[in-house]
Design a protein around this motif. Sequence first.
Motif, mmCIF file in Angstrom:
data_model
loop_
_atom_site.group_PDB
_atom_site.id
_atom_site.type_symbol
_atom_site.label_atom_id
_atom_site.label_comp_id
_atom_site.label_asym_id
_atom_site.label_seq_id
_atom_site.Cartn_x
_atom_site.Cartn_y
_atom_site.Cartn_z
ATOM 1 N N UNK A 116 -21.881 9.973 -4.315
ATOM 2 C CA UNK A 116 -23.090 9.381 -4.878
ATOM 3 C C UNK A 116 -24.340 10.010 -4.277
ATOM 4 N N UNK A 117 -24.219 10.529 -3.057
ATOM 5 C CA UNK A 117 -25.387 11.156 -2.432
ATOM 6 C C UNK A 117 -25.792 12.429 -3.154
ATOM 7 N N UNK A 118 -24.823 13.153 -3.736
ATOM 8 C CA UNK A 118 -25.166 14.351 -4.513
ATOM 9 C C UNK A 118 -26.039 13.976 -5.695
ATOM 10 N N UNK A 119 -25.700 12.885 -6.361
ATOM 11 C CA UNK A 119 -26.499 12.425 -7.490
ATOM 12 C C UNK A 119 -27.863 11.931 -7.021
ATOM 13 N N UNK A 120 -27.912 11.309 -5.838
ATOM 14 C CA UNK A 120 -29.201 10.878 -5.278
ATOM 15 C C UNK A 120 -30.142 12.068 -5.092
ATOM 16 N N UNK A 121 -29.614 13.145 -4.537
ATOM 17 C CA UNK A 121 -30.436 14.337 -4.332
ATOM 18 C C UNK A 121 -30.844 14.945 -5.665
ATOM 19 N N UNK A 122 -29.915 14.964 -6.617
ATOM 20 C CA UNK A 122 -30.235 15.513 -7.935
ATOM 21 C C UNK A 122 -31.345 14.705 -8.597
ATOM 22 N N UNK A 123 -31.269 13.382 -8.509
ATOM 23 C CA UNK A 123 -32.292 12.528 -9.124
ATOM 24 C C UNK A 123 -33.645 12.722 -8.451
ATOM 25 N N UNK A 124 -33.640 12.888 -7.144
ATOM 26 C CA UNK A 124 -34.877 13.125 -6.410
ATOM 27 C C UNK A 124 -35.570 14.384 -6.905
ATOM 28 N N UNK A 125 -34.809 15.470 -7.009
ATOM 29 C CA UNK A 125 -35.376 16.744 -7.444
ATOM 30 C C UNK A 125 -35.736 16.691 -8.926
ATOM 31 N N UNK A 126 -34.902 16.021 -9.718
ATOM 32 C CA UNK A 126 -35.152 15.933 -11.163
ATOM 33 C C UNK A 126 -36.424 15.152 -11.458
ATOM 34 N N UNK A 127 -36.671 14.079 -10.739
ATOM 35 C CA UNK A 127 -37.863 13.277 -10.988
ATOM 36 C C UNK A 127 -39.129 14.065 -10.707
ATOM 37 N N UNK A 128 -39.103 14.872 -9.678
ATOM 38 C CA UNK A 128 -40.277 15.660 -9.316
ATOM 39 C C UNK A 128 -40.495 16.821 -10.277
ATOM 40 N N UNK A 129 -39.394 17.346 -10.827
ATOM 41 C CA UNK A 129 -39.483 18.557 -11.642
ATOM 42 C C UNK A 129 -39.180 18.340 -13.125
ATOM 43 N N UNK A 130 -39.004 17.077 -13.530
ATOM 44 C CA UNK A 130 -38.685 16.741 -14.923
ATOM 45 C C UNK A 130 -37.434 17.494 -15.385
ATOM 46 N N UNK A 131 -36.430 17.455 -14.553
ATOM 47 C CA UNK A 131 -35.205 18.206 -14.820
ATOM 48 C C UNK A 131 -34.240 17.435 -15.699
ATOM 49 N N UNK A 132 -33.288 18.173 -16.268
ATOM 50 C CA UNK A 132 -32.130 17.589 -16.941
ATOM 51 C C UNK A 132 -30.936 17.690 -15.987
ATOM 52 N N UNK A 133 -30.093 16.668 -15.969
ATOM 53 C CA UNK A 133 -28.936 16.632 -15.070
ATOM 54 C C UNK A 133 -27.648 16.632 -15.887
#
Length: 301
Positions: free
Chosen positions: A166-183
């Motif tokens: 779940x921590x991998x997804x936490x990091x992905x969400x953190x970066x995605x929110x700042x960069x408007x990313x798709x996961x």
Amino acid sequence: MIHFKTILCPVDLGPASGRAANYAASFARIPGATLHLLHVVAPPPTVEYENATTTTEVIRLIEEASYHEMQTLAEKMKSKGITVQIEMRIGDVHDTIKQHISSVKPDLMVMGTHGRHGISRWFMGSVTESLLRNSPVPILTISPQVKGEPVFSRILVTTDFSDETTSALDYACCIAEENRSEITLLHVVDDTNMALSIKYDDSLLERARMKLEDFVPPDVRDWCKVSTKVLEGSPYQTIVRTLQRLKPDLLIMNIHAKGMLDRALHGSTVERIVRTASCPVMLIPQVKAKAKKTAHPGAQA
């Protein structure tokens, strides 16, 4: 958001150093963040040098040349508005980096790789495996295949449904929110050890797909486009094929004690992934499963 205020970037001053420093700087743009550039001078073997040149003199000359290169690299980062500290050390590279992690306590370590020659010209064999598999902090690796400036528009996350991932997804969400990313969230059903190569039936695969959908917190879908994939095959080969097909800007993986990803990353597998991936690879250790959430990561460059 996850705290990314102290970023450690060990550099060997080879071609990979500039790529790694650029990505490290992209995470150090927030107010109060600091980029630590570390270079370790490994003492040369004790041999007889021409003209009675001593080992001490050789080290001094290497230090002077390295310090000049470090200053040049630091100035380039400072021109981007990054707060930079440079450190020069003499000693064993692996031990020195471990000591620096303990003293600096970075939130992220960024390292360049040198393709088939290993993780930089510093890190070979068991040293590579130790750094990648046993680091107490997340490591972002940048391979020679990574081109251009840091971008995080598309993020691929692998999971085996363990609590730690779940921590991998936490990091992905953190970066995605700042960069408007798709996961994209990927689960690989490892069929390589199944007796007589019997495939999982459709019902089991469908349950895996449903579980993967449930793995994503509902609120994340309110602001981020998230897609899921369940694939069969060798975890390593499937991840590589997915990278080639999706062409993400970042791959995030957990390293933990048990489960599919531990088998996937056993031995040299993790080295092959980080050497050949055409995007940066972020490896999250188990100890970061409850990562502190207090600040935004670096914005997209």
